[in-house]
Design a protein around this motif. Structure first.
Motif, PDB file in Angstrom:
ATOM      1  N   ARG A   8      -1.896  18.589 -16.261  1.00  0.00           N
ATOM      2  CA  ARG A   8      -2.046  19.882 -15.610  1.00  0.00           C
ATOM      3  C   ARG A   8      -2.338  19.709 -14.126  1.00  0.00           C
ATOM      4  O   ARG A   8      -1.764  20.389 -13.275  1.00  0.00           O
ATOM      5  CB  ARG A   8      -3.189  20.656 -16.270  1.00  0.00           C
ATOM      6  N   LEU A   9      -3.228  18.760 -13.799  1.00  0.00           N
ATOM      7  CA  LEU A   9      -3.560  18.550 -12.397  1.00  0.00           C
ATOM      8  C   LEU A   9      -2.370  18.019 -11.630  1.00  0.00           C
ATOM      9  O   LEU A   9      -2.097  18.425 -10.497  1.00  0.00           O
ATOM     10  CB  LEU A   9      -4.734  17.570 -12.296  1.00  0.00           C
ATOM     11  N   LEU A  10      -1.645  17.098 -12.225  1.00  0.00           N
ATOM     12  CA  LEU A  10      -0.522  16.494 -11.536  1.00  0.00           C
ATOM     13  C   LEU A  10       0.561  17.523 -11.255  1.00  0.00           C
ATOM     14  O   LEU A  10       1.216  17.480 -10.216  1.00  0.00           O
ATOM     15  CB  LEU A  10       0.058  15.359 -12.388  1.00  0.00           C
ATOM     16  N   SER A  11       0.746  18.490 -12.166  1.00  0.00           N
ATOM     17  CA  SER A  11       1.805  19.457 -11.978  1.00  0.00           C
ATOM     18  C   SER A  11       1.544  20.368 -10.793  1.00  0.00           C
ATOM     19  O   SER A  11       2.463  20.984 -10.261  1.00  0.00           O
ATOM     20  CB  SER A  11       1.959  20.306 -13.245  1.00  0.00           C
ATOM     21  N   SER A  12       0.273  20.462 -10.343  1.00  0.00           N
ATOM     22  CA  SER A  12      -0.054  21.336  -9.225  1.00  0.00           C
ATOM     23  C   SER A  12       0.039  20.644  -7.882  1.00  0.00           C
ATOM     24  O   SER A  12      -0.199  21.256  -6.848  1.00  0.00           O
ATOM     25  CB  SER A  12      -1.481  21.868  -9.392  1.00  0.00           C
ATOM     26  N   GLN A  13       0.395  19.364  -7.861  1.00  0.00           N
ATOM     27  CA  GLN A  13       0.406  18.606  -6.618  1.00  0.00           C
ATOM     28  C   GLN A  13       1.765  18.765  -5.948  1.00  0.00           C
ATOM     29  O   GLN A  13       2.796  18.472  -6.529  1.00  0.00           O
ATOM     30  CB  GLN A  13       0.132  17.125  -6.899  1.00  0.00           C
ATOM     31  N   SER A  14       1.727  19.207  -4.708  1.00  0.00           N
ATOM     32  CA  SER A  14       2.981  19.430  -3.994  1.00  0.00           C
ATOM     33  C   SER A  14       3.112  18.570  -2.759  1.00  0.00           C
ATOM     34  O   SER A  14       4.152  18.585  -2.103  1.00  0.00           O
ATOM     35  CB  SER A  14       3.083  20.908  -3.598  1.00  0.00           C
ATOM     36  N   THR A  15       2.060  17.837  -2.392  1.00  0.00           N
ATOM     37  CA  THR A  15       2.111  17.068  -1.153  1.00  0.00           C
ATOM     38  C   THR A  15       3.050  15.885  -1.249  1.00  0.00           C
ATOM     39  O   THR A  15       3.754  15.552  -0.299  1.00  0.00           O
ATOM     40  CB  THR A  15       0.697  16.567  -0.791  1.00  0.00           C
ATOM     41  N   LEU A  16       3.049  15.206  -2.410  1.00  0.00           N
ATOM     42  CA  LEU A  16       3.907  14.045  -2.575  1.00  0.00           C
ATOM     43  C   LEU A  16       5.250  14.487  -3.147  1.00  0.00           C
ATOM     44  O   LEU A  16       5.311  15.068  -4.214  1.00  0.00           O
ATOM     45  CB  LEU A  16       3.258  13.015  -3.521  1.00  0.00           C
ATOM     46  N   ALA A  17       6.331  14.200  -2.462  1.00  0.00           N
ATOM     47  CA  ALA A  17       7.672  14.558  -2.931  1.00  0.00           C
ATOM     48  C   ALA A  17       8.418  13.300  -3.332  1.00  0.00           C
ATOM     49  O   ALA A  17       7.943  12.198  -3.146  1.00  0.00           O
ATOM     50  CB  ALA A  17       8.428  15.287  -1.810  1.00  0.00           C
ATOM     51  N   LEU A  18       9.615  13.495  -3.885  1.00  0.00           N
ATOM     52  CA  LEU A  18      10.398  12.348  -4.305  1.00  0.00           C
ATOM     53  C   LEU A  18      11.210  11.791  -3.143  1.00  0.00           C
ATOM     54  O   LEU A  18      11.757  12.531  -2.334  1.00  0.00           O
ATOM     55  CB  LEU A  18      11.357  12.757  -5.441  1.00  0.00           C
ATOM     56  N   ARG A  19      11.287  10.485  -3.075  1.00  0.00           N
ATOM     57  CA  ARG A  19      12.052   9.810  -2.049  1.00  0.00           C
ATOM     58  C   ARG A  19      13.499   9.664  -2.535  1.00  0.00           C
ATOM     59  O   ARG A  19      13.744   9.281  -3.663  1.00  0.00           O
ATOM     60  CB  ARG A  19      11.432   8.420  -1.812  1.00  0.00           C
ATOM     61  N   LYS A  20      14.465   9.948  -1.667  1.00  0.00           N
ATOM     62  CA  LYS A  20      15.866   9.878  -2.070  1.00  0.00           C
ATOM     63  C   LYS A  20      16.305   8.443  -2.339  1.00  0.00           C
ATOM     64  O   LYS A  20      17.054   8.164  -3.263  1.00  0.00           O
ATOM     65  CB  LYS A  20      16.742  10.507  -0.989  1.00  0.00           C
ATOM     66  N   LYS A  21      15.870   7.514  -1.490  1.00  0.00           N
ATOM     67  CA  LYS A  21      16.245   6.114  -1.670  1.00  0.00           C
ATOM     68  C   LYS A  21      14.998   5.338  -2.080  1.00  0.00           C
ATOM     69  O   LYS A  21      14.094   5.132  -1.275  1.00  0.00           O
ATOM     70  CB  LYS A  21      16.818   5.546  -0.364  1.00  0.00           C
ATOM     71  N   PRO A  22      14.915   4.908  -3.322  1.00  0.00           N
ATOM     72  CA  PRO A  22      13.708   4.230  -3.792  1.00  0.00           C
ATOM     73  C   PRO A  22      13.422   2.968  -2.999  1.00  0.00           C
ATOM     74  O   PRO A  22      14.321   2.272  -2.542  1.00  0.00           O
ATOM     75  CB  PRO A  22      14.032   3.899  -5.268  1.00  0.00           C
ATOM     76  N   LEU A  23      12.130   2.685  -2.839  1.00  0.00           N
ATOM     77  CA  LEU A  23      11.712   1.429  -2.227  1.00  0.00           C
ATOM     78  C   LEU A  23      12.052   0.267  -3.155  1.00  0.00           C
ATOM     79  O   LEU A  23      12.193   0.430  -4.355  1.00  0.00           O
ATOM     80  CB  LEU A  23      10.199   1.453  -1.985  1.00  0.00           C
ATOM     81  N   GLN A  24      12.141  -0.905  -2.591  1.00  0.00           N
ATOM     82  CA  GLN A  24      12.315  -2.121  -3.376  1.00  0.00           C
ATOM     83  C   GLN A  24      11.094  -3.001  -3.139  1.00  0.00           C
ATOM     84  O   GLN A  24      11.123  -3.934  -2.341  1.00  0.00           O
ATOM     85  CB  GLN A  24      13.607  -2.843  -2.946  1.00  0.00           C
ATOM     86  N   PRO A  25       9.965  -2.700  -3.814  1.00  0.00           N
ATOM     87  CA  PRO A  25       8.712  -3.374  -3.505  1.00  0.00           C
ATOM     88  C   PRO A  25       8.617  -4.740  -4.168  1.00  0.00           C
ATOM     89  O   PRO A  25       9.287  -5.009  -5.168  1.00  0.00           O
ATOM     90  CB  PRO A  25       7.663  -2.425  -4.096  1.00  0.00           C
ATOM     91  N   LEU A 104       3.422   0.325  -3.196  1.00  0.00           N
ATOM     92  CA  LEU A 104       3.409   1.781  -3.306  1.00  0.00           C
ATOM     93  C   LEU A 104       4.426   2.238  -4.344  1.00  0.00           C
ATOM     94  O   LEU A 104       5.393   1.526  -4.630  1.00  0.00           O
ATOM     95  CB  LEU A 104       3.733   2.409  -1.950  1.00  0.00           C
ATOM     96  N   PRO A 105       4.234   3.417  -4.920  1.00  0.00           N
ATOM     97  CA  PRO A 105       5.208   3.934  -5.889  1.00  0.00           C
ATOM     98  C   PRO A 105       6.602   4.040  -5.280  1.00  0.00           C
ATOM     99  O   PRO A 105       6.762   4.411  -4.112  1.00  0.00           O
ATOM    100  CB  PRO A 105       4.658   5.319  -6.238  1.00  0.00           C
ATOM    101  N   GLU A 106       7.599   3.732  -6.067  1.00  0.00           N
ATOM    102  CA  GLU A 106       8.977   3.746  -5.576  1.00  0.00           C
ATOM    103  C   GLU A 106       9.433   5.142  -5.185  1.00  0.00           C
ATOM    104  O   GLU A 106      10.348   5.298  -4.372  1.00  0.00           O
ATOM    105  CB  GLU A 106       9.908   3.166  -6.651  1.00  0.00           C
ATOM    106  N   THR A 107       8.830   6.177  -5.771  1.00  0.00           N
ATOM    107  CA  THR A 107       9.262   7.554  -5.519  1.00  0.00           C
ATOM    108  C   THR A 107       8.442   8.254  -4.451  1.00  0.00           C
ATOM    109  O   THR A 107       8.603   9.457  -4.242  1.00  0.00           O
ATOM    110  CB  THR A 107       9.182   8.369  -6.816  1.00  0.00           C
ATOM    111  N   LEU A 108       7.557   7.527  -3.770  1.00  0.00           N
ATOM    112  CA  LEU A 108       6.688   8.142  -2.779  1.00  0.00           C
ATOM    113  C   LEU A 108       7.459   8.477  -1.500  1.00  0.00           C
ATOM    114  O   LEU A 108       8.187   7.647  -0.958  1.00  0.00           O
ATOM    115  CB  LEU A 108       5.537   7.195  -2.441  1.00  0.00           C
ATOM    116  N   LYS A 109       7.302   9.699  -1.013  1.00  0.00           N
ATOM    117  CA  LYS A 109       7.871  10.083   0.266  1.00  0.00           C
ATOM    118  C   LYS A 109       6.945   9.585   1.370  1.00  0.00           C
ATOM    119  O   LYS A 109       5.811  10.051   1.493  1.00  0.00           O
ATOM    120  CB  LYS A 109       8.047  11.600   0.365  1.00  0.00           C
ATOM    121  N   ILE A 110       7.421   8.654   2.185  1.00  0.00           N
ATOM    122  CA  ILE A 110       6.580   7.995   3.168  1.00  0.00           C
ATOM    123  C   ILE A 110       6.821   8.590   4.547  1.00  0.00           C
ATOM    124  O   ILE A 110       7.944   8.540   5.060  1.00  0.00           O
ATOM    125  CB  ILE A 110       6.854   6.475   3.190  1.00  0.00           C
ATOM    126  N   PRO A 111       5.800   9.141   5.203  1.00  0.00           N
ATOM    127  CA  PRO A 111       5.971   9.643   6.564  1.00  0.00           C
ATOM    128  C   PRO A 111       6.390   8.523   7.518  1.00  0.00           C
ATOM    129  O   PRO A 111       6.111   7.339   7.283  1.00  0.00           O
ATOM    130  CB  PRO A 111       4.576  10.176   6.922  1.00  0.00           C
TER     131      PRO A 111
END
Length: 299
Positions: A8-25, A104-111
């Motif tokens: 429930r908490l995670l579904s309300s989070q809007s700050t982190l979006a999906l990254r179009k090109k995943p990182l290769q960590p 970092l998570p592969e789907t993290l939108k990084i500023p």
């Protein structure tokens, strides 16, 4: 119940979006004494994100420290990157460096003003002295052996007038009405024994202020102690009710993570965990864990 809260908490989070090109960590570093699964994916990622957003809702700001306009910010122990992303968005002209033993998570939108460096905090810091205006660590000192030895190293990273932000818990469940019950006692015996074998202090949060003052590296040392109530009836403050519910879910995830990752060596069995859950959900109990937030200015 705890997993439902997390979703429930995670579904309300809007700050982190999906990254179009995943990182290769790179792969996570395993040498540090962190007993939980990697923070970049799965249940542990959800737990850490929930904690960040719960604390952010309570604080209504990035930190209590008056940061003004920092030019370089370092987070040691960035986990899922949530705090580093918020810092980068709050101070878009600053360079923010996130570090952790896990990528970092592969789907993290990084500023664009945020970079990541993978490192093990048991190794010497890979930064020159005096490089940063802000250094932040949240729930990291609890995993470091001899935490007071790190204060001077952390202070060395700061420019004069820079801020060290250390935040951690005193991992001691307190009951305002009576002694804690046998379920909590049994879990603590196993948890404390395991943590002490790793050379770390689960109650380090309560020692932060004294360690910072003793270091004599700071012109001011500030602390806010936030009570995190397991029972929402213990407080009429909705923000504290929300934070306590999140922390209860998060702590449960910590114990499950230890049990799953290290097995019997963790000292926590399913039976012990069920006993702990019964007591923290007992509406007649007044249980809490204190979170210690410190902000200290370097001389």
């Amino acid at each position: 119940m705890f997993k439902t809260i997390g979703r429930r908490l995670l579904s309300s989070q809007s700050t982190l979006a999906l990254r179009k090109k995943p990182l290769q960590p790179p792969e996570p570093i395993d040498e540090a004494p962190y007993p939980l699964p990697t923070s970049s994916r799965g249940v542990e990622r959800r737990r850490l994100d929930d904690m960040h957003y719960g604390i952010a809702r309570y604080l209504k700001r990035l930190t209590y420290a008056p940061l003004e306009n920092p030019s370089r910010i370092l987070e040691l122990g960035s986990g899922t990157g949530a705090w580093s992303v918020e810092a980068a968005e709050t101070y878009p002209s600053a360079e923010v460096v996130a570090t952790d033993m896990s990528p970092l998570p592969e789907t993290l939108k990084i500023p664009s003003n945020l970079t990541f460096k993978q490192m093990n905090f048991l190794d010497p810091f890979a930064f020159r002295p005096g490089q940063f205006d802000v250094v932040h660590m949240r729930f990291v000192m609890i995993h470091l052996p001899n935490p007071k030895n790190y204060i001077h190293s952390l202070a060395s990273l700061l420019r004069p007038g820079g801020w060290l932000l250390l935040e951690d818990v005193n991992h001691t469940l307190l009951d305002a009405k009576r002694p804690v019950g046998p379920g909590v006692q049994a879990l603590y015996r196993g948890y404390y024994e395991y943590m002490h074998k790793q050379g770390v202090d689960p109650g380090v949060g309560a020692s932060l202020k004294n360690m910072l003052q003793t270091a004599k590296q700071f012109s001011e040392v500030n602390e806010a102690v936030v009570p995190c109530y397991m029972n929402p009836k213990s407080t009429e403050d909705p923000a504290l009710q929300d934070l306590g519910e999140i922390l209860k879910y998060s702590i449960d995830g910590v114990y499950v993570g230890i049990m799953d990752k290290v097995g019997p060596a963790g000292g926590i069995t399913p039976e012990i965990l069920r006993g702990w859950r019964r007591e923290v959900n007992d509406p007649e109990r007044d249980l809490r864990i204190d979170m210690h937030l410190t902000w200290s200015r370097k001389m």
